[in-house]
Write an enzyme that holds these catalytic residues in place. Sequence first.
Site, PDB file in Angstrom:
ATOM      1  CG  HIS A   1       8.049  45.607 -52.464  1.00 19.84           C
ATOM      2  ND1 HIS A   1       7.072  44.765 -51.983  1.00 19.84           N
ATOM      3  CD2 HIS A   1       8.553  46.237 -51.379  1.00 19.84           C
ATOM      4  CE1 HIS A   1       6.988  44.888 -50.672  1.00 19.84           C
ATOM      5  NE2 HIS A   1       7.875  45.790 -50.278  1.00 19.84           N
TER       6      HIS A   1
ATOM      7  CG  ASP B   1       5.509  42.274 -53.744  1.00 21.92           C
ATOM      8  OD1 ASP B   1       6.606  42.461 -54.298  1.00 21.92           O
ATOM      9  OD2 ASP B   1       5.173  42.857 -52.697  1.00 21.92           O
TER      10      ASP B   1
ATOM     11  CB  SER C   1       8.340  44.367 -47.247  1.00 21.35           C
ATOM     12  OG  SER C   1       7.403  45.403 -47.113  1.00 21.35           O
TER      13      SER C   1
END
Length: 378
Positions: free
Chosen positions: A118, A148, A226
């Site tokens: 993402h 992911d 992230s």
Amino acid sequence: MPQEVHTGSQNRRRPRFAAVSGLFVLAVLAFVFGSRWQGSVLQADSRNEPRQVAPAGSLLPEERTTVKLFRQASPSVVNITTVTNRRNVFARRIDRVPEGTGTGFIWDTKGHVVTNFHVVLRGHERLVTLSDQTTWPAELVGGDPHVDLAVLKIDAPAEKLRPIAVGISRDLQVGQSVLAIGNPFGLDHTLTTGVISALDREVSSLTNRLIRRVIQTDAAINPGNSGGPLLDSSGRLIGVNTQIVSSSGSWGGIGFAIPVDTVNWVVPELIAHGEVERPLIGVELDDSLLRARGVKGALVTNVVPGSGADKAGMRASRRTRRGIVLGDLITAIEGREVASVNDVHTIVEDFRVGDVVTVTVVRRDGEEDLEVPLTSSR
């Protein structure tokens, strides 16, 4: 008599006058010397002389360990920026606008960088900034939205690249100390610490599939973290930070990391093929109608021609003149209960392409076991 009285009055006034004069002199002296003292203090203060430094004690053993681990691991952590090209109608040009930021880490000396899918999903360009603050354009080698994870590649010299040390996640324990390094809110190489709060969590991916065996931690993870590494007390990678639970969008005490055992399986596949090979039954499934009626299982809505399911005789839902005829309802695979579509994906991923699995289905005429060979997702 009057003369004697006059003489006595003069004698009494002289001591009073002397006392008053003495007090006046003392006041003047106090003012003068006080002013000089105050002036000297102000003069000393105006010089801004530094305070004497107090002696420092030795760092605690755990502090020394944390400092050492950060110095060891931080050169492997990178900052990732995605850039979008936008047309400027008024200036008649194309502007490069930053789309977002995230974190990643160096996988090998060939320039492969691992991050979340993402993080790199949006944007026309991707830039990787190393710990020495040099920035390199990156190409997307491959990505897997189901877990992911994504891999980028930069053409930086090998001497600039320090691959991160890789550990294992299957033997982790709740309560272990962990460290997270990332770029929250664009603040590069920020260190936070915490513990493993729980293991074997499940979180939804971008495709709504469940990511399994996820690590829960209380080490602070914020937007920009992230894709960054979660490290154990040996400085080894044990997870990739991916999600948080928060009502405000910022740190709320619960963060999740993809386990390194999954990372170490997915990343080589992405580097070699750009995608992950997964075993498939060869069907399209739905469970929304079943959930609404409180029925467990996964309904077969379509069977891929030539797939294992097709060869095993699995039946798909179909439309007739009288209405829709429901297809097979998958209730178990290899004896493991199937309550939803996610259960099918979860169970099948424990097998390899070419394996034959027993799929239990419910039809109008009863329950049946089908032997289904698993085919490749490629």
